[in-house]
Design a protein around this motif. Structure first.
Motif, PDB file in Angstrom:
ATOM      1  N   ILE A 218       2.387 -10.255   5.474  1.00 31.26           N
ATOM      2  CA  ILE A 218       1.991 -11.264   4.634  1.00 31.26           C
ATOM      3  C   ILE A 218       3.296 -11.415   3.225  1.00 31.26           C
ATOM      4  O   ILE A 218       3.735 -10.034   3.102  1.00 31.26           O
ATOM      5  CB  ILE A 218       1.144 -11.249   3.400  1.00 31.26           C
ATOM      6  CG1 ILE A 218      -0.261 -10.551   4.700  1.00 31.26           C
ATOM      7  CG2 ILE A 218       0.032 -11.677   2.607  1.00 31.26           C
ATOM      8  CD1 ILE A 218      -0.543  -9.635   5.397  1.00 31.26           C
ATOM      9  N   GLU A 219       3.503 -12.961   2.868  1.00 29.26           N
ATOM     10  CA  GLU A 219       4.930 -12.567   1.757  1.00 29.26           C
ATOM     11  C   GLU A 219       4.035 -12.999   0.094  1.00 29.26           C
ATOM     12  O   GLU A 219       3.655 -14.950   0.856  1.00 29.26           O
ATOM     13  CB  GLU A 219       5.820 -13.339   2.166  1.00 29.26           C
ATOM     14  CG  GLU A 219       6.524 -12.648   3.353  1.00 29.26           C
ATOM     15  CD  GLU A 219       7.774 -13.695   4.234  1.00 29.26           C
ATOM     16  OE1 GLU A 219       8.034 -13.231   5.303  1.00 29.26           O
ATOM     17  OE2 GLU A 219       8.047 -14.761   3.436  1.00 29.26           O
ATOM     18  N   VAL A 220       4.630 -12.919  -1.040  1.00 30.42           N
ATOM     19  CA  VAL A 220       4.125 -13.709  -1.473  1.00 30.42           C
ATOM     20  C   VAL A 220       5.729 -14.333  -2.544  1.00 30.42           C
ATOM     21  O   VAL A 220       6.065 -12.935  -2.656  1.00 30.42           O
ATOM     22  CB  VAL A 220       3.430 -13.086  -2.773  1.00 30.42           C
ATOM     23  CG1 VAL A 220       3.010 -14.149  -4.104  1.00 30.42           C
ATOM     24  CG2 VAL A 220       1.422 -13.296  -1.793  1.00 30.42           C
ATOM     25  N   HIS A 267      -2.418   1.878   4.638  1.00 31.60           N
ATOM     26  CA  HIS A 267      -2.617   2.549   5.156  1.00 31.60           C
ATOM     27  C   HIS A 267      -1.525   1.656   6.098  1.00 31.60           C
ATOM     28  O   HIS A 267      -0.132   1.433   6.758  1.00 31.60           O
ATOM     29  CB  HIS A 267      -2.485   3.001   6.505  1.00 31.60           C
ATOM     30  CG  HIS A 267      -4.248   3.735   6.820  1.00 31.60           C
ATOM     31  ND1 HIS A 267      -3.969   4.838   5.926  1.00 31.60           N
ATOM     32  CD2 HIS A 267      -5.780   2.899   7.124  1.00 31.60           C
ATOM     33  CE1 HIS A 267      -5.819   5.093   6.110  1.00 31.60           C
ATOM     34  NE2 HIS A 267      -6.478   4.098   6.198  1.00 31.60           N
ATOM     35  N   SER A 268      -1.056   0.873   4.388  1.00 31.40           N
ATOM     36  CA  SER A 268       0.915  -0.075   4.325  1.00 31.40           C
ATOM     37  C   SER A 268       1.689  -0.075   3.690  1.00 31.40           C
ATOM     38  O   SER A 268       0.992   1.188   2.606  1.00 31.40           O
ATOM     39  CB  SER A 268       0.375  -1.460   4.302  1.00 31.40           C
ATOM     40  OG  SER A 268       1.515  -2.178   5.402  1.00 31.40           O
ATOM     41  N   HIS A 269       2.283  -0.347   3.149  1.00 33.62           N
ATOM     42  CA  HIS A 269       3.615  -0.382   1.854  1.00 33.62           C
ATOM     43  C   HIS A 269       3.722  -1.636   1.752  1.00 33.62           C
ATOM     44  O   HIS A 269       4.112  -2.152   2.436  1.00 33.62           O
ATOM     45  CB  HIS A 269       4.905   0.825   2.640  1.00 33.62           C
ATOM     46  CG  HIS A 269       4.243   1.829   2.664  1.00 33.62           C
ATOM     47  ND1 HIS A 269       3.831   3.173   1.961  1.00 33.62           N
ATOM     48  CD2 HIS A 269       4.889   2.742   4.490  1.00 33.62           C
ATOM     49  CE1 HIS A 269       4.292   3.843   2.628  1.00 33.62           C
ATOM     50  NE2 HIS A 269       4.524   3.532   4.472  1.00 33.62           N
ATOM     51  N   VAL A 270       4.007  -1.237   0.131  1.00 29.60           N
ATOM     52  CA  VAL A 270       4.248  -2.913  -0.161  1.00 29.60           C
ATOM     53  C   VAL A 270       5.692  -3.284  -0.511  1.00 29.60           C
ATOM     54  O   VAL A 270       6.353  -1.929  -1.078  1.00 29.60           O
ATOM     55  CB  VAL A 270       3.714  -3.441  -1.540  1.00 29.60           C
ATOM     56  CG1 VAL A 270       4.240  -2.584  -2.183  1.00 29.60           C
ATOM     57  CG2 VAL A 270       3.521  -4.419  -1.786  1.00 29.60           C
ATOM     58  N   ASP A 285       2.183  -5.592   5.373  1.00 32.69           N
ATOM     59  CA  ASP A 285       1.857  -5.491   6.906  1.00 32.69           C
ATOM     60  C   ASP A 285       0.497  -4.790   7.070  1.00 32.69           C
ATOM     61  O   ASP A 285       0.698  -4.396   6.522  1.00 32.69           O
ATOM     62  CB  ASP A 285       3.057  -4.840   7.627  1.00 32.69           C
ATOM     63  CG  ASP A 285       4.493  -5.778   8.409  1.00 32.69           C
ATOM     64  OD1 ASP A 285       4.694  -6.785   7.163  1.00 32.69           O
ATOM     65  OD2 ASP A 285       5.328  -4.904   8.214  1.00 32.69           O
ATOM     66  N   LEU A 286      -0.414  -5.876   7.617  1.00 33.03           N
ATOM     67  CA  LEU A 286      -1.573  -5.646   7.860  1.00 33.03           C
ATOM     68  C   LEU A 286      -1.902  -5.661   9.406  1.00 33.03           C
ATOM     69  O   LEU A 286      -1.578  -6.222  10.370  1.00 33.03           O
ATOM     70  CB  LEU A 286      -2.631  -6.622   7.420  1.00 33.03           C
ATOM     71  CG  LEU A 286      -2.941  -6.315   5.596  1.00 33.03           C
ATOM     72  CD1 LEU A 286      -3.692  -7.007   4.977  1.00 33.03           C
ATOM     73  CD2 LEU A 286      -2.785  -4.380   5.116  1.00 33.03           C
ATOM     74  N   LYS A 287      -2.851  -4.828  10.030  1.00 35.24           N
ATOM     75  CA  LYS A 287      -2.965  -4.193  11.043  1.00 35.24           C
ATOM     76  C   LYS A 287      -3.756  -5.452  11.807  1.00 35.24           C
ATOM     77  O   LYS A 287      -5.214  -5.381  10.938  1.00 35.24           O
ATOM     78  CB  LYS A 287      -3.962  -3.153  11.406  1.00 35.24           C
ATOM     79  CG  LYS A 287      -3.329  -2.354  12.643  1.00 35.24           C
ATOM     80  CD  LYS A 287      -4.215  -1.010  12.361  1.00 35.24           C
ATOM     81  CE  LYS A 287      -4.044   0.258  12.628  1.00 35.24           C
ATOM     82  NZ  LYS A 287      -4.517   1.278  12.828  1.00 35.24           N
ATOM     83  N   VAL A 288      -4.086  -5.850  12.586  1.00 32.77           N
ATOM     84  CA  VAL A 288      -4.653  -7.323  13.123  1.00 32.77           C
ATOM     85  C   VAL A 288      -6.138  -6.880  13.854  1.00 32.77           C
ATOM     86  O   VAL A 288      -5.948  -5.459  14.360  1.00 32.77           O
ATOM     87  CB  VAL A 288      -3.911  -8.227  14.607  1.00 32.77           C
ATOM     88  CG1 VAL A 288      -4.693  -8.317  15.577  1.00 32.77           C
ATOM     89  CG2 VAL A 288      -3.293  -8.974  13.747  1.00 32.77           C
ATOM     90  N   PHE A 289      -7.164  -6.902  13.603  1.00 31.33           N
ATOM     91  CA  PHE A 289      -8.123  -6.665  13.932  1.00 31.33           C
ATOM     92  C   PHE A 289      -8.448  -6.739  14.928  1.00 31.33           C
ATOM     93  O   PHE A 289      -8.489  -7.569  16.223  1.00 31.33           O
ATOM     94  CB  PHE A 289      -9.561  -7.785  13.162  1.00 31.33           C
ATOM     95  CG  PHE A 289     -10.508  -6.844  13.656  1.00 31.33           C
ATOM     96  CD1 PHE A 289     -11.508  -5.734  12.430  1.00 31.33           C
ATOM     97  CD2 PHE A 289     -11.194  -7.622  14.639  1.00 31.33           C
ATOM     98  CE1 PHE A 289     -12.211  -5.347  13.753  1.00 31.33           C
ATOM     99  CE2 PHE A 289     -12.912  -7.614  14.872  1.00 31.33           C
ATOM    100  CZ  PHE A 289     -12.813  -6.024  14.549  1.00 31.33           C
TER     101      PHE A 289
END
Ligand code: ADP
Length: 301
Positions: A218-220, A267-270, A285-289
């Motif tokens: 995900i990017e902003v 459990h991720s980092h920005v 990044d986020l984990k796919v369900f």
């Protein structure tokens, strides 16, 4: 000999135990130090708008009759703005302390298109007023991620709010989400789009590499004023605001601490890339369900 070994084992255990206790005490002392620093910062930040509101009210009370209607109105407007600032501050402090005190969140499959759409709805008018284009680029049929809807909504709200705040008229703000390793490599998007993206090689630094689950990035991004290299590591600190912009724009300096805290709960980092005068991209990044990923992510820390 058995006795000696036992004694040695016992003392080894003791040393280990003592070392752990010392570590615990040090950690606790650090946490206490951080807590009292936070409280002292919060008190300082709360005192400023309170002092301003009180001064304006007192002046109006004592000298109101000597002031013109326009002057009175100006005083009231300022007191009103300071009240808004106080409200924002109290809300942010509450959000942050709630985040820190809750260890357990109910993670669920989140379709990112929804919090993104909700965020854009919130800011559409504001963007139009400022003459900034708001772009949404969610990969079609993107799988759901493991997350917490309201917390992710807050991440988008804070990041897009900042992006709009620090972008001039005619600029662009975009939210993108795509599956890592999908057939749209980041450098292609970089060429297509006029705004910043993390450089292609940074994809390799993702936490998702070599793991057996898929990740969504995900990017902003914005085409705003950018953040100087020297300030980039500090902007996630509580109450940090880049100098010289502090008084012109609203803010509490807590928004990015909240974002970091929430993403860490996932459990991720920005991370960010930014160039002064060109723009900024925040990304995570986020984990796919998958059916079996939910249980693992239920507990934090
Ligand atoms: P604030 O309430 O001041 O926006 P944040 O913690 O959200 O607090 O951000 C801290 C600081 O980081 C901001 O004051 C600003 O100087 C800088 N910053 C954050 N986002 C951006 C951005 N998109 N572009 C430029 N500067 C930014």
């Amino acid at each position: 000999r058995i006795l000696l070994t036992t004694v040695l084992d016992l003392s080894r255990e003791n040393v280990k135990g003592i070392a752990m206790t010392v570590q615990d005490i040090t950690r606790e002392a650090e946490l206490n130090e951080a807590k009292s620093q936070f409280i002292s910062n919060v008190s300082h930040e709360l005192r400023t708008p309170l002092f301003n509101i009180k001064s304006f009210i007192e002046t109006l009370h004592e000298y109101g009759e000597d002031l013109s209607v326009a002057e009175q109105r100006e005083f009231l407007d300022t007191a009103n703005r300071e009240t808004d600032r106080l409200t924002r501050l109290v809300n942010d402090v509450l959000d942050l302390s709630r985040l820190e005190s809750f260890k357990l969140y109910n993670f669920e499959p989140v379709d990112l298109a929804q919090p993104v759409e909700q965020t854009l709805r919130t800011y559409r008018l504001n963007a139009r007023d400022k003459g900034i284009e708001l772009v949404q680029d969610i990969e079609p049929s993107l799988p759901s991620v493991v997350g917490h809807y309201d917390l992710l909504l807050q991440v988008f709200t804070n990041l897009v709010g900042n992006a709009l705040k620090f972008t001039e008229t005619g600029g662009k703000v975009a939210i993108r989400a795509y599956l890592l390793g999908s057939d749209r490599p980041m450098h292609e998007q970089h060429e297509k789009q006029p705004f910043l993206c993390p450089p292609a090689e940074s994809v390799n630094t993702t936490d998702a590499q070599n793991l057996d689950f898929q990740m969504v990035r995900i990017e902003v991004s914005d085409t705003g004023i950018g953040i100087d290299m020297d300030d980039q590591s500090a902007i996630f600190d509580r109450f940090f605001r880049v100098e010289n912009r502090v008084h012109t724009l609203e803010g509490t300096g807590l928004g990015l601490s909240i974002v970091r805290n929430i993403i860490e709960k996932h459990h991720s980092h920005v991370r960010l890339v930014s160039e002064v005068g060109i723009g900024t991209t925040f990304w995570f990044d986020l984990k796919v369900f998958q059916e079996n990923t939910l249980a693992e992510s239920d507990e934090t820390d």
